[in-house]
Scaffold this active site. Structure first.
Site, PDB file in Angstrom:
ATOM      1  N   ASN A   1      33.378  33.082  43.077  1.00  0.00           N
ATOM      2  CA  ASN A   1      32.744  33.444  41.809  1.00  0.00           C
ATOM      3  C   ASN A   1      32.387  32.146  41.095  1.00  0.00           C
ATOM      4  O   ASN A   1      33.270  31.449  40.609  1.00  0.00           O
ATOM      5  CB  ASN A   1      33.725  34.270  40.961  1.00  0.00           C
ATOM      6  N   TRP A   2      31.080  31.857  41.045  1.00  0.00           N
ATOM      7  CA  TRP A   2      30.671  30.585  40.419  1.00  0.00           C
ATOM      8  C   TRP A   2      30.761  30.636  38.900  1.00  0.00           C
ATOM      9  O   TRP A   2      30.630  29.618  38.244  1.00  0.00           O
ATOM     10  CB  TRP A   2      29.225  30.267  40.783  1.00  0.00           C
ATOM     11  N   LYS A   3      30.897  31.832  38.341  1.00  0.00           N
ATOM     12  CA  LYS A   3      30.827  32.005  36.877  1.00  0.00           C
ATOM     13  C   LYS A   3      29.525  31.368  36.366  1.00  0.00           C
ATOM     14  O   LYS A   3      28.517  31.431  37.059  1.00  0.00           O
ATOM     15  CB  LYS A   3      32.058  31.406  36.203  1.00  0.00           C
TER      16      LYS A   3
ATOM     17  N   HIS B   1      34.966  41.906  35.511  1.00  0.00           N
ATOM     18  CA  HIS B   1      35.750  40.658  35.527  1.00  0.00           C
ATOM     19  C   HIS B   1      36.387  40.497  34.146  1.00  0.00           C
ATOM     20  O   HIS B   1      35.790  40.868  33.138  1.00  0.00           O
ATOM     21  CB  HIS B   1      34.819  39.481  35.852  1.00  0.00           C
TER      22      HIS B   1
ATOM     23  N   GLU C   1      36.631  38.116  32.243  1.00  0.00           N
ATOM     24  CA  GLU C   1      35.813  37.386  31.265  1.00  0.00           C
ATOM     25  C   GLU C   1      34.762  38.309  30.651  1.00  0.00           C
ATOM     26  O   GLU C   1      34.419  38.179  29.478  1.00  0.00           O
ATOM     27  CB  GLU C   1      35.189  36.149  31.931  1.00  0.00           C
TER      28      GLU C   1
ATOM     29  N   GLU D   1      43.339  40.617  39.333  1.00  0.00           N
ATOM     30  CA  GLU D   1      43.278  39.264  38.794  1.00  0.00           C
ATOM     31  C   GLU D   1      44.059  39.203  37.489  1.00  0.00           C
ATOM     32  O   GLU D   1      43.517  39.547  36.422  1.00  0.00           O
ATOM     33  CB  GLU D   1      41.823  38.879  38.517  1.00  0.00           C
TER      34      GLU D   1
ATOM     35  N   GLY E   1      41.826  30.579  36.074  1.00  0.00           N
ATOM     36  CA  GLY E   1      41.373  29.284  35.570  1.00  0.00           C
ATOM     37  C   GLY E   1      42.462  28.461  34.921  1.00  0.00           C
ATOM     38  O   GLY E   1      42.176  27.473  34.240  1.00  0.00           O
TER      39      GLY E   1
ATOM     40  N   SER F   1      43.531  31.377  40.168  1.00  0.00           N
ATOM     41  CA  SER F   1      43.956  30.037  40.598  1.00  0.00           C
ATOM     42  C   SER F   1      44.314  29.953  42.083  1.00  0.00           C
ATOM     43  O   SER F   1      45.239  29.242  42.467  1.00  0.00           O
ATOM     44  CB  SER F   1      45.111  29.531  39.715  1.00  0.00           C
TER      45      SER F   1
ATOM     46  N   GLY G   1      37.462  31.321  41.674  1.00  0.00           N
ATOM     47  CA  GLY G   1      36.548  30.646  40.762  1.00  0.00           C
ATOM     48  C   GLY G   1      36.536  29.151  41.030  1.00  0.00           C
ATOM     49  O   GLY G   1      35.816  28.653  41.896  1.00  0.00           O
ATOM     50  N   GLY G   2      37.394  28.434  40.308  1.00  0.00           N
ATOM     51  CA  GLY G   2      37.396  26.961  40.334  1.00  0.00           C
ATOM     52  C   GLY G   2      37.373  26.351  41.723  1.00  0.00           C
ATOM     53  O   GLY G   2      36.545  25.469  42.007  1.00  0.00           O
TER      54      GLY G   2
END
Ligand code: PEP
Length: 253
Positions: free
Chosen positions: A10-12, A96, A98, A169, A175, A215, A236-237
């Protein structure tokens, strides 16, 4: 039925078109070498057309990070399921944390989006998870249960388990570098699978994939993936760098 592992990036809100092109070129051979692992990449709308074009006819599943459940009309700033399909998306993240926390998406909205994605032929990756406060106060399961039930109430009774994916999640792990322990991931995902069994039966629950996100990194993926009910990662990261994402795909094999 054996569930095929999935590693999803997930590049966000990251990457320019040029960066997306470089990533696509580098991720294709990794996905081709991934053996029995599905590789999905959820990119911003601005990169989706080009990313999907470059990865068409490869094992890479190009996905979007959001959409709106109506097909067209006066919804300024939104894109629809037919629009995603039109530019080559095959999957979409829904709910998600976010989206839920920053953009106030309700369980009802997530449910409507999931139904629309399924009807349109997009694979929804439906996210659920609790905050730290909810976990500490014992409200974790109520929250997750409500999130999953809202979705399952909205979708057809004979849903094919291969057409939908869930992702657990925990919000406190996203993150933050603070990963859920493999046992906590198993515990929550096992409960989600148990709820799906209650709602749709053993056949559905035993076949549907449930990913862990929060994470995930090359150093912890093996232990997380070794858990019985964990079918892969939503990352993500650590997926922003294609080499790091490639290590995660390798580990999922
Ligand atoms: C995510 O974006 O869904 C996620 C889990 O992010 P991170 O891996 O950075 O925690």
């Amino acid at each position: 039925m054996a569930r095929k592992p999935m590693m999803a990036a997930n590049w966000k809100m990251n990457k320019t078109l040029r960066e997306a092109e470089d990533y696509a070129a580098a991720v294709i051979p990794k996905a081709e070498d991934a053996g029995g692992v599905d590789v999905a990449v959820f990119v911003p709308f601005t990169c989706l057309n080009e990313f999907a074009r470059m990865t068409a006819d490869t094992p890479v599943i190009a996905g979007a990070q959001n959409f709106y459940f109506e097909d067209s009309g006066a919804y300024t700033g939104e894109v629809s399921a037919p629009m995603l399909l039109d530019v080559g998306a095959r999957a979409v993240l829904i709910g998600h944390s976010e989206r839920r926390e920053i953009f106030f998406e309700s369980d009802e909205m997530v449910a409507k989006k999931t139904k629309r994605a399924l009807d349109a032929g997009l694979i929804p990756v439906v996210c659920c998870g609790e905050t730290k406060e909810e976990r500490d106060s014992g409200g974790m399961w109520d929250k997750i249960q409500a999130q999953i039930k809202a979705v399952m109430d909205a979708v057809d009774g004979d849903l094919d388990p291969e057409k939908i994916i869930f992702a657990y999640e925990p919000i406190w792990a996203i993150g933050t570098g603070d990963t859920a322990s493999p046992e906590d991931a198993q515990d929550a995902i096992g409960q989600v699978r148990g709820l799906l069994e209650e709602l749709r039966g053993e056949g559905f629950a035993g076949s549907v994939r449930i990913l862990y996100g929060g994470s995930v990194k090359p150093e912890n993926i093996a232990e997380i993936m070794s858990q019985r009910d964990v079918d892969g990662g939503l990352v993500g990261g650590a997926a922003l760098d294609v080499e790091s994402f490639g290590e995660l795909v390798e580990a999922a094999k």
